[in-house]
Design a protein around this motif. Structure first.
Motif, PDB file in Angstrom:
ATOM      1  N   ALA A  72       0.838  -1.200   0.000  1.00 13.97           N
ATOM      2  CA  ALA A  72       0.000   0.000   0.000  1.00 13.97           C
ATOM      3  C   ALA A  72       0.876   1.253   0.000  1.00 13.97           C
ATOM      4  CB  ALA A  72      -0.933  -0.004   1.204  1.00 13.97           C
ATOM      5  N   ASP A  73       1.927   1.233   0.811  1.00 11.04           N
ATOM      6  CA  ASP A  73       2.836   2.376   0.842  1.00 11.04           C
ATOM      7  C   ASP A  73       3.566   2.543  -0.483  1.00 11.04           C
ATOM      8  OD1 ASP A  73       2.104   3.079   3.370  1.00 11.04           O
ATOM      9  OD2 ASP A  73       3.928   2.383   4.363  1.00 11.04           O
ATOM     10  N   TYR A  74       3.954   1.440  -1.112  1.00 10.94           N
ATOM     11  CA  TYR A  74       4.599   1.557  -2.418  1.00 10.94           C
ATOM     12  C   TYR A  74       3.631   2.112  -3.461  1.00 10.94           C
ATOM     13  CZ  TYR A  74       8.984  -0.669  -1.096  1.00 10.94           C
ATOM     14  OH  TYR A  74      10.197  -0.942  -0.524  1.00 10.94           O
ATOM     15  N   MET A  75       2.362   1.752  -3.355  1.00 13.19           N
ATOM     16  CA  MET A  75       1.366   2.332  -4.255  1.00 13.19           C
ATOM     17  C   MET A  75       1.294   3.848  -4.059  1.00 13.19           C
ATOM     18  SD  MET A  75      -1.534  -0.625  -3.830  1.00 13.19           S
ATOM     19  CE  MET A  75      -2.828   0.242  -4.710  1.00 13.19           C
ATOM     20  N   GLY A  76       1.367   4.281  -2.792  1.00 15.53           N
ATOM     21  CA  GLY A  76       1.398   5.717  -2.525  1.00 15.53           C
ATOM     22  C   GLY A  76       2.610   6.385  -3.147  1.00 15.53           C
ATOM     23  N   MET A  77       3.758   5.711  -3.093  1.00 17.59           N
ATOM     24  CA  MET A  77       4.971   6.263  -3.709  1.00 17.59           C
ATOM     25  C   MET A  77       4.802   6.411  -5.218  1.00 17.59           C
ATOM     26  SD  MET A  77       7.966   4.201  -1.685  1.00 17.59           S
ATOM     27  CE  MET A  77       7.608   3.608  -0.027  1.00 17.59           C
ATOM     28  N   LEU A  78       4.130   5.449  -5.844  1.00 19.93           N
ATOM     29  CA  LEU A  78       3.886   5.551  -7.287  1.00 19.93           C
ATOM     30  C   LEU A  78       2.973   6.735  -7.594  1.00 19.93           C
ATOM     31  CD1 LEU A  78       3.470   1.778  -8.224  1.00 19.93           C
ATOM     32  CD2 LEU A  78       5.486   3.243  -8.530  1.00 19.93           C
ATOM     33  N   GLY A  79       2.043   7.026  -6.667  1.00 18.56           N
ATOM     34  CA  GLY A  79       1.210   8.216  -6.830  1.00 18.56           C
ATOM     35  C   GLY A  79       2.045   9.482  -6.821  1.00 18.56           C
ATOM     36  N   THR A  80       3.051   9.555  -5.946  1.00 18.77           N
ATOM     37  CA  THR A  80       3.927  10.734  -5.916  1.00 18.77           C
ATOM     38  C   THR A  80       4.706  10.862  -7.215  1.00 18.77           C
ATOM     39  OG1 THR A  80       5.930   9.699  -4.965  1.00 18.77           O
ATOM     40  CG2 THR A  80       4.215  10.397  -3.424  1.00 18.77           C
ATOM     41  N   MET A  81       5.039   9.742  -7.827  1.00 19.22           N
ATOM     42  CA  MET A  81       5.779   9.794  -9.085  1.00 19.22           C
ATOM     43  C   MET A  81       4.911  10.340 -10.216  1.00 19.22           C
ATOM     44  SD  MET A  81       8.107   6.366  -8.877  1.00 19.22           S
ATOM     45  CE  MET A  81       8.804   6.690 -10.477  1.00 19.22           C
ATOM     46  N   MET A  82       3.626   9.959 -10.230  1.00 23.62           N
ATOM     47  CA  MET A  82       2.726  10.517 -11.247  1.00 23.62           C
ATOM     48  C   MET A  82       2.625  12.024 -11.094  1.00 23.62           C
ATOM     49  SD  MET A  82      -0.322   7.716 -11.814  1.00 23.62           S
ATOM     50  CE  MET A  82      -0.754   7.439 -10.100  1.00 23.62           C
ATOM     51  N   ASN A  83       2.497  12.489  -9.863  1.00 22.31           N
ATOM     52  CA  ASN A  83       2.457  13.933  -9.629  1.00 22.31           C
ATOM     53  C   ASN A  83       3.762  14.593 -10.038  1.00 22.31           C
ATOM     54  OD1 ASN A  83      -0.169  14.077  -8.602  1.00 22.31           O
ATOM     55  ND2 ASN A  83       0.489  13.644  -6.514  1.00 22.31           N
ATOM     56  N   GLY A  84       4.878  13.943  -9.709  1.00 26.19           N
ATOM     57  CA  GLY A  84       6.176  14.509 -10.048  1.00 26.19           C
ATOM     58  C   GLY A  84       6.387  14.628 -11.545  1.00 26.19           C
ATOM     59  N   LEU A  85       5.953  13.629 -12.298  1.00 27.43           N
ATOM     60  CA  LEU A  85       6.066  13.686 -13.758  1.00 27.43           C
ATOM     61  C   LEU A  85       5.260  14.851 -14.316  1.00 27.43           C
ATOM     62  CD1 LEU A  85       5.798   9.878 -14.579  1.00 27.43           C
ATOM     63  CD2 LEU A  85       7.749  11.346 -15.140  1.00 27.43           C
ATOM     64  N   ALA A  86       4.030  14.999 -13.821  1.00 22.78           N
ATOM     65  CA  ALA A  86       3.175  16.096 -14.304  1.00 22.78           C
ATOM     66  C   ALA A  86       3.785  17.451 -13.957  1.00 22.78           C
ATOM     67  CB  ALA A  86       1.778  15.968 -13.696  1.00 22.78           C
ATOM     68  N   MET A  87       4.251  17.607 -12.718  1.00 17.87           N
ATOM     69  CA  MET A  87       4.834  18.872 -12.302  1.00 17.87           C
ATOM     70  C   MET A  87       6.070  19.215 -13.123  1.00 17.87           C
ATOM     71  SD  MET A  87       4.489  19.030  -8.148  1.00 17.87           S
ATOM     72  CE  MET A  87       4.951  20.753  -8.167  1.00 17.87           C
ATOM     73  N   THR A  88       6.902  18.224 -13.369  1.00 21.16           N
ATOM     74  CA  THR A  88       8.138  18.475 -14.117  1.00 21.16           C
ATOM     75  C   THR A  88       7.828  18.951 -15.534  1.00 21.16           C
ATOM     76  OG1 THR A  88       9.308  16.808 -12.814  1.00 21.16           O
ATOM     77  CG2 THR A  88      10.288  17.436 -14.913  1.00 21.16           C
ATOM     78  N   ASP A  89       6.899  18.296 -16.200  1.00 27.02           N
ATOM     79  CA  ASP A  89       6.528  18.712 -17.554  1.00 27.02           C
ATOM     80  C   ASP A  89       5.937  20.121 -17.559  1.00 27.02           C
ATOM     81  OD1 ASP A  89       7.425  16.506 -18.866  1.00 27.02           O
ATOM     82  OD2 ASP A  89       5.445  15.662 -19.321  1.00 27.02           O
ATOM     83  N   ILE A  90       5.020  20.382 -16.645  1.00 24.89           N
ATOM     84  CA  ILE A  90       4.338  21.680 -16.627  1.00 24.89           C
ATOM     85  C   ILE A  90       5.304  22.791 -16.249  1.00 24.89           C
ATOM     86  CG2 ILE A  90       2.529  23.010 -15.468  1.00 24.89           C
ATOM     87  CD1 ILE A  90       0.950  20.342 -15.263  1.00 24.89           C
ATOM     88  N   PHE A  91       6.187  22.545 -15.293  1.00 23.47           N
ATOM     89  CA  PHE A  91       7.185  23.546 -14.917  1.00 23.47           C
ATOM     90  C   PHE A  91       8.095  23.868 -16.094  1.00 23.47           C
ATOM     91  CE2 PHE A  91       7.692  24.152 -10.113  1.00 23.47           C
ATOM     92  CZ  PHE A  91       6.358  23.911  -9.863  1.00 23.47           C
ATOM     93  N   ASN A  92       8.592  22.842 -16.772  1.00 21.32           N
ATOM     94  CA  ASN A  92       9.472  23.078 -17.911  1.00 21.32           C
ATOM     95  C   ASN A  92       8.756  23.858 -19.016  1.00 21.32           C
ATOM     96  OD1 ASN A  92      12.093  21.931 -17.287  1.00 21.32           O
ATOM     97  ND2 ASN A  92      11.104  19.933 -17.274  1.00 21.32           N
ATOM     98  N   GLU A  93       7.494  23.517 -19.259  1.00 20.80           N
ATOM     99  CA  GLU A  93       6.707  24.216 -20.270  1.00 20.80           C
ATOM    100  C   GLU A  93       6.510  25.680 -19.894  1.00 20.80           C
ATOM    101  OE1 GLU A  93       4.484  24.736 -23.764  1.00 20.80           O
ATOM    102  OE2 GLU A  93       5.762  23.061 -23.131  1.00 20.80           O
TER     103      GLU A  93
END
Length: 238
Positions: A72-93
């Motif tokens: 369950a905790d690892y699933m939460g970590m994967l959720g943080t990665m999805m957010n991180g990917l989105a933030m990185t793309d949007i910030f760079n844009e």
């Protein structure tokens, strides 16, 4: 204006990224955050962002019914990665050079976190988004944020929230709640009405005397004003 901090770590919960959406990520909100961060980095402040994953899944809440707490905790970590990917793309844009580092192995989408790699990006003027916590179960993103702030020698941890600081009791429920501009670590830990970070994170901060600033995310210019020394929100320090 001259900043009083060289390097700061921003702790963002996943729930804050939902914005006006029903679920997931509000791209317009992240674009707004990117512009707030840009105004701060243009002062010469180095910015690290630790992002949570609660808009997708909270490990402690879904454990059970056959799902182990560890997975369950690892699933939460994967959720943080999805957010991180989105933030990185949007910030760079948005014109904010940003790199995503993760403590969970995912080489196809993000570089693994190391102190040296993070310092290299920061010293090149890039924002560093951290995902995956510290890659271990039973560790909240609050505690991970504090540990990584220590590793990356951040001057302060900024906990951005829906309210404009810490109150002596819940301001949503009590109209006479009083805002506290400065409190000690001891008070933050001992007072049950004050809920800033979990006790493990607060213990980390107390042991290493790492100040925590709590202020509103959605007020334009707050991050820049804080970085230049304007007294906003609540500062927790020894």
């Amino acid at each position: 204006m001259k900043p009083i901090y060289h390097r700061i770590l921003i702790k963002l919960s996943g729930e804050q990224l939902v914005g006006e959406q029903q679920f997931g990520i509000d791209a317009k909100l992240i674009q707004w955050i990117a512009n707030e961060v840009k105004a701060t980095t243009e002062l010469g402040v180095q910015v690290v962002i630790m992002v949570g994953g609660g808009n997708f899944v909270r490990g402690a809440e879904i454990a059970g019914g056959g799902i182990t707490r560890i997975n369950a905790d690892y699933m939460g970590m994967l959720g943080t990665m999805m957010n991180g990917l989105a933030m990185t793309d949007i910030f760079n844009e948005a014109g904010v050079p940003t790199r995503l580092l993760t403590s969970v192995r995912a080489d196809q989408v993000a570089d693994p976190f190391t102190q040296r790699r993070a310092f290299s990006h920061l010293n090149k003027g890039r924002v560093v988004v951290l995902a995956g916590g510290i890659g271990l179960p039973y560790v909240t993103t609050d505690t991970a944020a504090m540990g990584l702030a220590l590793q990356l020698e951040c001057d302060v941890v900024c906990k951005l929230t829906k309210v404009d600081g810490v109150y002596d009791r819940d301001p949503v429920k009590f109209s006479d709640a009083k805002k506290l501009t400065t409190i000690s670590f001891q008070q933050a830990v001992e007072d049950p009405n004050i809920k800033v970070m979990d006790k493990a994170a607060m213990g980390f901060a107390l042991e290493h005397n790492k100040p925590i600033a709590v202020f509103a995310l959605h007020q334009a210019g707050n991050l820049k004003r804080f970085a230049t020394g304007e007294p906003i929100g609540t500062l927790i320090k020894d």
